[in-house]
Design an enzyme around this catalytic site. Structure first.
Site, mmCIF file in Angstrom:
data_model
loop_
_atom_site.group_PDB
_atom_site.id
_atom_site.type_symbol
_atom_site.label_atom_id
_atom_site.label_comp_id
_atom_site.label_asym_id
_atom_site.label_seq_id
_atom_site.Cartn_x
_atom_site.Cartn_y
_atom_site.Cartn_z
ATOM 1 N N ILE A 279 24.566 18.615 41.144
ATOM 2 C CA ILE A 279 24.326 20.006 41.573
ATOM 3 C C ILE A 279 25.921 21.004 41.269
ATOM 4 O O ILE A 279 26.027 21.038 40.580
ATOM 5 C CB ILE A 279 24.433 20.211 42.821
ATOM 6 N N SER A 280 24.668 22.276 41.374
ATOM 7 C CA SER A 280 25.297 23.618 41.161
ATOM 8 C C SER A 280 25.864 23.763 39.634
ATOM 9 O O SER A 280 24.508 23.566 38.779
ATOM 10 C CB SER A 280 26.844 23.869 42.241
ATOM 11 N N ASN A 281 26.620 23.880 38.595
ATOM 12 C CA ASN A 281 27.150 23.704 37.583
ATOM 13 C C ASN A 281 26.888 22.067 37.009
ATOM 14 O O ASN A 281 26.128 22.035 35.307
ATOM 15 C CB ASN A 281 28.707 23.977 37.297
ATOM 16 N N GLY A 303 20.753 19.664 41.341
ATOM 17 C CA GLY A 303 20.163 20.485 43.292
ATOM 18 C C GLY A 303 21.044 22.335 42.631
ATOM 19 O O GLY A 303 21.645 22.312 41.904
ATOM 20 N N HIS A 556 24.028 27.367 49.413
ATOM 21 C CA HIS A 556 24.631 26.507 47.584
ATOM 22 C C HIS A 556 25.549 26.008 48.382
ATOM 23 O O HIS A 556 25.417 24.931 48.066
ATOM 24 C CB HIS A 556 24.693 27.587 47.140
#
Length: 618
Positions: A279-281, A303, A556
C-alpha cells in the site's frame, strides 16, 4: 496460460499432456523467456518465534497491539534485539491498521492469530546502489510445502522492514505462505552523527567504524552533526529502484525457504507462487516490480499506490505534494467547516491557515482582498490542477500533521541524491529543544528510532531544521524553495526533476494479473493523479489483466480512523486489500476470473462500530 506452481501435484497433471499445459513446473531445463535468476542472497540472521513470541504480533495479540503504551525496554538506553523487534511490530501495526475497539479489526476483518515460525533477515544491495536495503522473510512452521507460496510486501511509506506486516502477514501467514518484506531503501536506520552510531542488522545500535553489519553507513562530511537517515541521505534515489528491491526480496525468500526446508529444496520461481502486495509507497513498489522482465511474479495487488505515469493526468507525488504544502492550508478555509474532518488542534491551526492566505496573496500566488476571497482563489487553483473536493477534505489531516512539508523535504534530498548537509533548500535533521534549536540526541531517544520511527522526520525525537524559518509565516519560504525545485530553473531543480523522471512507471508484463485498489477520498495520494492514470495507461497499452477497485469513502490512513471524526466518515482500506488477495489467489488457482473493475459503496462507521454491511465486497 499461467505457469503451474505446485510441483507435488505434477504427476497427475502432467498425464494430461504437455500439449494442454505447454510445460509443467519443475520440468528439467525449462526455458524461461526473459528471466535470468540472479545470485541468491543468503540469510545473515535467523531467529525463532514461538510460544509467547510469534511472527504476526510478537506475542502481543490484539490487546497488546491496542495498548496505548509501547512494549517497554528493560533498559531504555540499551534495548536488546528481541525487545526492539516486538516494539517495531507494535509500532508498524499501529501505523497502518485501525485497531480501535470499534474499528472491526480481528472481528469483522483481519486476523491476529498466533503464527509460530522463523525469521530470516539480511542486507541486500541492488546493482549500482551505495547502500543496502533490508530484507526479512517470515516462514511459518506450517508453511505449505505442497502449495509453495511467497507474498512479497514492501514497506508502506518510508517505514522500516516490518512496515507492511499488517498488509501481508494477516492474510498470508495463517494460510501457510511465507512473507518477504523489504524497506525498499528507506526505513528507520537513523544515524546519530554526533555520537557516530547507526543501526545494526538486528536493530540494536552500533558504532560506525566498529560494527560490521550496519544497515546504513552514509558518507559523513567533517563536522557533520544531527541525524541522517537512509531515504534522505543514501544518495541512491531509492524510489527509482523500488521494483528491484521487491524482486530481491522475492529472491531472498527462495533462499531462506531452501535453508528452512532443505529436504524440499530447491525453491525457485518455477515451483513457488509469488504474489506482491503493498500500500502507498509499497503499492507503487509492487507496480514497479510488475514491469520487470521475466516470468518471476505471478500477481500483484497494489493499494492506494504512489505511482507516476506520464499522461492521463498523472502527476508525481513531489509535484502535487509541494503544491499542497503551499496552497492547501489556505484552500481548506474555502470548504465549509462541517465538510472537513477535524485535524488535530483545528481551532489553533485556522489562524495559521489565514496567515498563509495573506502571505500567498502578498507574494502574488493567489488573489483576493480578504481571507475569504484568498481561500477561494487557492481552492480554485488546486481544483484547476486536478484536485477533487474529496481529496482536499481528507488532505486536512496531512496539513494538520505537516505531512506535505515532511515528505517534500526528504524526497527533494533523495531525488537530487544530496548527501548530509547538502540539501539545496538548507534543510537538515536533528533532535530539538522546545524552541526548535538542535541538540544532541539522548541514548534513550536513539534507542527507539529503529523500532518506532516511520522513516521520515519529524517524529520520535527527530525534527526538521529549516534554515529559512522566519516570521510571520514561518514555513512559507522553505515550502517555496521546495516547490521551486520542481518548477524552477538551475542545477538543483534539474537534479530533482531528473530524479523524479527516474521513478516513472512502465506498464506491467503482458498477461500478469494486477489489481489496483484505491479509496476515492485519498487525500495524500489522490487516485486522480496516480491509480487512475496508471490504469488508463495500462488499458491503452493493451494490458487487459489490470483491474481497478475504487472504494467510496476510502482515504489513505486506516490508522487515523481511530480518530472519531475520521472513523465516522471514512471506510478502512485493509479489508479490500485482503479481499483483493483472496480474489487474485483464487484466480491463480483456476477458481474464478480476474476481479472485474468495481466502484465499491463502502462507508464509515458513523457513531457506532464497524460492521460487515458497511464494507460490501465486489
Amino acid at each position: 496460460m499461467h505457469r503451474l506452481k505446485f510441483p507435488l501435484l505434477l504427476p497427475a497433471v502432467c498425464l494430461l499432456g504437455a500439449g494442454l499445459l505447454g510445460a509443467c513446473a519443475g520440468t528439467p531445463n525449462r526455458e524461461r523467456t526473459g528471466y535470468e535468476p540472479s545470485a541468491m542472497i543468503q540469510p545473515q540472521r535467523v531467529t525463532e518465534h514461538r510460544g509467547s513470541d510469534d511472527l504476526l504480533t510478537a506475542g502481543l495479540g490484539l490487546d497488546g497491539l491496542r495498548a496505548m503504551a509501547p512494549p517497554a525496554f528493560a533498559d531504555a538506553a540499551n534495548p536488546d534485539a528481541a525487545e526492539l523487534r516486538r516494539r517495531a511490530i507494535w509500532s508498524n501495526w499501529r501505523g497502518i491498521a485501525d485497531l480501535s475497539p470499534t474499528g472491526g479489526y480481528g472481528t469483522v476483518y483481519g486476523s491476529v492469530v498466533a503464527v509460530p515460525g522463523r525469521e530470516y533477515s539480511a542486507l541486500a544491495t541492488v546493482p549500482g546502489a551505495k547502500q543496502p536495503h533490508r530484507v526479512l522473510v517470515q516462514v511459518p512452521d506450517d508453511f505449505d510445502q505442497k502449495r509453495r507460496c511467497v507474498v512479497v510486501a514492501p514497506a508502506s511509506g518510508s517505514r522500516g522492514v516490518y512496515g507492511a506486516i499488517a498488509v501481508a502477514g494477516p492474510w498470508a501467514l495463517p494460510k501457510g505462505c511465507a512473507v518477504a518484506y523489504t524497506d525498499k531503501g528507506a526505513g528507520s536506520d537513523y544515524v546519530d552523527l554526533d555520537a557516530g552510531i547507526g543501526v545494526r542488522l538486528d536493530g540494536t545500535p552500533g558504532r560506525i567504524g566498529e560494527a560490521t553489519d550496519l544497515a546504513f553507513v552514509p558518507e559523513i562530511p567533517a563536522g557533520a552533526t544531527g541525524v541522517a537517515f537512509k531515504h534522505a541521505h543514501s544518495q541512491d534515489n531509492p524510489e527509482a529502484d523500488w521494483g528491484r528491491h521487491v524482486k530481491q526480496a522475492a529472491e531472498f525468500a527462495l533462499s531462506a525457504l531452501g535453508q528452512a526446508f532443505p529436504q524440499s529444496a530447491p525453491f525457485t520461481f518455477d515451483n513457488t507462487r509469488v504474489i506482491a502486495v503493498g500500500i502507498s509507497n509499497g503499492g507503487g513498489a509492487v507496480l514497479r516490480a510488475a514491469e520487470l522482465e521475466g516470468d518471476w511474479l505471478d500477481a500483484v495487488v497494489a493499494g492506494e499506490p504512489n505511482v507516476f505515469v506520464e499522461g492521463h493526468g498523472g502527476r508525481p507525488l513531489y509535484d502535487f505534494g509541494t503544491e499542497a504544502a503551499l496552497l492547501m492550508p489556505c484552500a481548506l478555509l474555502h470548504l465549509p467547516a462541517d465538510a472537513l474532518p477535524q485535524p488535530p488542534l483545528r481551532a489553533q491551526v485556522e489562524p495559521l491557515w489565514k496567515l498563509r492566505c495573506a502571505t500567498l496573496q502578498a507574494g502574488g500566488l493567489i488573489e483576493g482582498a480578504d481571507s475569504i476571497a484568498q481561500a477561494r482563489s487557492a481552492y480554485e487553483r488546486m481544483r484547476a490542477t486536478g484536485w477533487t473536493d474529496e481529496a482536499l477534505q481528507a488532505g486536512a489531516l496531512s496539513v494538520g500533521f505537516d505531512l506535505w512539508r515532511s515528505v517534500a523535504v526528504t524526497y527533494a534530498s533523495a531525488y537530487g541524491r544530496h548527501g548530509i548537509g547538502a540539501h539545496p533548500c538548507g534543510f537538515a535533521f536533528a533532535a530539538q529543544n522546545p524552541d526548535f534549536s538542535p541538540r544532541s540526541a539522548t541514548a534513550a531517544e536513539r534507542g527507539t528510532w529503529w523500532s518506532d520511527a516511520a522513516g521520515i522526520p519529524p517524529g520520535n525525537g527527530v525534527g526538521i531544521l529549516d534554515a529559512k524559518l522566519a516570521p510571520p509565516d514561518f514555513t512559507l519560504a522553505g515550502a517555496q524553495c521546495l516547490r521551486d525545485l520542481y518548477t524552477g530553473k538551475g542545477e538543483p531543480a534539474n537534479g530533482v526533476r531528473a530524479g523524479i523522471a527516474a521513478t516513472r512507471a512502465s506498464m506491467p508484463r503482458a498477461g500478469l494479473p494486477v489489481l489496483v485498489v484505491h479509496g476515492t477520498d485519498d487525500g495524500l495520494v489522490p487516485p486522480v493523479f496516480t491509480s487512475a492514470p496508471y490504469v488508463a495507461a495500462a488499458r491503452e497499452a493493451g494490458r487487459t489483466q489490470v483491474g481497478y477497485w475504487q472504494v467510496r469513502n476510502g482515504e489513505h490512513f486506516d490508522a487515523f480512523l481511530a480518530l472519531p471524526a475520521y472513523g465516522a466518515r471514512y471506510a478502512p482500506m485493509l479489508p479490500y486489500m485482503y479481499a483483493a488477495l483472496d480474489r487474485v489467489s483464487a484466480h491463480l488457482d483456476g477458481q474464478g476470473a480476474l476481479p472485474a473493475d468495481a466502484v465499491i459503496q463502502a462507508r464509515g462507521r458513523g457513531a457506532g462500530a464497524v460492521d460487515a454491511a458497511q464494507l460490501p465486497m465486489p
